[in-house]
Design an enzyme around this catalytic site. Sequence first.
Site, PDB file in Angstrom:
ATOM      1  N   GLN A   1       0.854  -1.197   0.000  1.00 38.08           N
ATOM      2  CA  GLN A   1       0.000   0.000   0.000  1.00 38.08           C
ATOM      3  C   GLN A   1       0.890   1.247   0.000  1.00 38.08           C
ATOM      4  O   GLN A   1       1.570   1.523   0.993  1.00 38.08           O
ATOM      5  CB  GLN A   1      -0.866  -0.029   1.264  1.00 38.08           C
ATOM      6  CG  GLN A   1      -1.747   1.174   1.464  1.00 38.08           C
ATOM      7  CD  GLN A   1      -2.033   1.416   2.940  1.00 38.08           C
ATOM      8  OE1 GLN A   1      -1.423   0.800   3.809  1.00 38.08           O
ATOM      9  NE2 GLN A   1      -2.931   2.320   3.232  1.00 38.08           N
TER      10      GLN A   1
ATOM     11  N   SER B   1       1.487   6.639   2.388  1.00 40.56           N
ATOM     12  CA  SER B   1       2.197   7.643   3.190  1.00 40.56           C
ATOM     13  C   SER B   1       3.398   8.223   2.449  1.00 40.56           C
ATOM     14  O   SER B   1       4.053   7.536   1.667  1.00 40.56           O
ATOM     15  CB  SER B   1       2.694   7.031   4.492  1.00 40.56           C
ATOM     16  OG  SER B   1       1.624   6.461   5.187  1.00 40.56           O
TER      17      SER B   1
ATOM     18  N   SER C   1       5.147  -0.938   4.006  1.00 41.50           N
ATOM     19  CA  SER C   1       5.429  -2.282   4.539  1.00 41.50           C
ATOM     20  C   SER C   1       5.503  -3.274   3.386  1.00 41.50           C
ATOM     21  O   SER C   1       4.643  -3.286   2.508  1.00 41.50           O
ATOM     22  CB  SER C   1       4.316  -2.721   5.491  1.00 41.50           C
ATOM     23  OG  SER C   1       4.169  -1.789   6.534  1.00 41.50           O
TER      24      SER C   1
ATOM     25  N   GLU D   1      -9.164  -1.203   6.200  1.00 43.93           N
ATOM     26  CA  GLU D   1      -8.132  -1.278   7.246  1.00 43.93           C
ATOM     27  C   GLU D   1      -8.800  -1.231   8.622  1.00 43.93           C
ATOM     28  O   GLU D   1      -8.480  -1.984   9.526  1.00 43.93           O
ATOM     29  CB  GLU D   1      -7.156  -0.107   7.108  1.00 43.93           C
ATOM     30  CG  GLU D   1      -6.039  -0.145   8.140  1.00 43.93           C
ATOM     31  CD  GLU D   1      -5.023   0.976   7.951  1.00 43.93           C
ATOM     32  OE1 GLU D   1      -5.395   2.030   7.403  1.00 43.93           O
ATOM     33  OE2 GLU D   1      -3.867   0.783   8.354  1.00 43.93           O
TER      34      GLU D   1
ATOM     35  N   SER E   1      -2.515   7.167  14.428  1.00 47.95           N
ATOM     36  CA  SER E   1      -1.696   7.409  15.629  1.00 47.95           C
ATOM     37  C   SER E   1      -2.608   7.646  16.839  1.00 47.95           C
ATOM     38  O   SER E   1      -3.814   7.900  16.692  1.00 47.95           O
ATOM     39  CB  SER E   1      -0.796   8.626  15.409  1.00 47.95           C
ATOM     40  OG  SER E   1      -1.605   9.775  15.309  1.00 47.95           O
TER      41      SER E   1
ATOM     42  N   GLU F   1      -2.981  10.161  18.719  1.00 49.50           N
ATOM     43  CA  GLU F   1      -3.684  11.462  18.721  1.00 49.50           C
ATOM     44  C   GLU F   1      -4.851  11.455  17.737  1.00 49.50           C
ATOM     45  O   GLU F   1      -5.915  12.007  18.018  1.00 49.50           O
ATOM     46  CB  GLU F   1      -2.711  12.605  18.358  1.00 49.50           C
ATOM     47  CG  GLU F   1      -1.692  12.932  19.440  1.00 49.50           C
ATOM     48  CD  GLU F   1      -0.566  11.908  19.540  1.00 49.50           C
ATOM     49  OE1 GLU F   1      -0.405  11.082  18.608  1.00 49.50           O
ATOM     50  OE2 GLU F   1       0.154  11.922  20.554  1.00 49.50           O
TER      51      GLU F   1
END
Length: 414
Positions: free
Chosen positions: A135, A138, A170, A253, A379, A381
């Site tokens: 994927q 990012s 990944s 996901e 994340s 946050e």
Amino acid sequence: MDFNDTAEEAAFRADVRRFLEVNAKRKSATETAHRGRYIPDANLAESLARAKEWQAKKADAGFAAITWPRKWRGRGGSPIEQVIYNLEEANYAVPRGAFEIGLGMCIPTMMAYATPQQLERHVRPALRGKEVWCQLFSEPAAGSDLAGLRTRAERSGDDWIINGQKIWTSGAHFADFGIIVTRTDPGVPKHQGLTFFFLSMKSPGIEVRRIKQISGTSNFNEVFFTDVRVPDSQRLGNVGDGWKVSLTTLMNERLAVGDAPGPDFDDIFALARSLELDEGPAIRNPAVREKLADWYVKTVGLKYTKFRTMTALSRGQTPGPEASITKLVSASKLQEIASYGIDLMGMTGAVMDGEIAPMEAWFQEALLYAPGLRIAGGSDEILRNIIAERVLGLPGDIRPDKDVPFRDLKSGKR
Ligand SMILES: Cc1cc2nc3c(=O)[nH]c(=O)nc-3n(C[C@H](O)[C@H](O)[C@H](O)COP(=O)(O)OP(=O)(O)OC[C@H]3O[C@@H](n4cnc5c(N)ncnc54)[C@H](O)[C@@H]3O)c2cc1C
């Protein structure tokens, strides 16, 4: 909340157990549960071959993609059956980790947007583990704010030419195909100028560079694109609809009800029972007992929160923000348990060698991979933002760049 399997779920669980008992090795008490989560670096080719062999076996038995339609050689089963399978498989030492992104995110996105011919070509090899997918989302300046990405795709006849850089990809070092979201129009607000493709990772102009992680392994990569040609036929969704297509990937996901790989409460409890501190057994120490009590409470809380997710899935509903709560609490709990376990070990806590460290250095390894779990798939946050907005009804995050053309944003300038 429903705690028990329905009759159908119980029958399915029994089928799964029969398959696993015959075809896989049950984890022993001393064998650390995280083994098999990633494809290890040492003997990469051999480990990957073993993972592919296991995947083919699962596919042949109908357990590789339980929710996929039968026409794509899935089982036509429910999400709750997938969860049951995952929970049962977690008790066995099987090589996982190479196919989760492909089967969990990439191929479901293909199923929503690719042509029947493309699906005919790609689904079965992915399902049987013959081809691995990654994927490519990012970027160095686009993670939580994925729509801020800068990798460009420009039209050239029947092709698109891609230039830019992805990061944290990944498995890119052993992937055959990838899904990628690119910027095709910087003149419109950031969510509107994106377009989505799939491509071969062997395309000329792709360079994969491994990233060395703190644990010493390299599970993810930087991926550079220099004039990489992708045919327009490999576009998924309309030009400019890349954000919508990305949401399909991200929804899939979020559906993954994954546990943080241990050590968990039972393991720190076992460690505390096995260790002697200066003043006596660790398990008798009031400070240790207080910590254990805290983690026990969190563990039970997580168990029932997961039951909520499973109940929703069992009723055919989409789970709410419980999955965010589970991920937020379990990843930080893992980091705390790993850190405390190492403290308890005293001097041996510093030993990383699995041959001599207590519990095969499981706590030491976990301390190094736990921070990544607190970032990947949302994340801490970002998860807190989701919980604040969707559970507590607090005002949304401020989004001043929402309607500004990407090229006029500070982050959008090259
Ligand atoms: C183990 C691992 C595997 C991964 N695999 C893949 C992969 O296969 N493919 C892929 O595309 N990506 C992958 N990623 C990348 C992952 O999706 C990103 O790391 C993640 O989205 C966070 O983005 P970032 O690293 O750019 O951090 P940033 O988004 O830059 O965040 C930096 C810090 O700012 C905080 N922050 C950001 N926005 C807000 C906000 N609005 N409010 C409050 N705080 C905020 C974050 O919480 C964080 O603490 C992987 C990451 C990890 C750790």
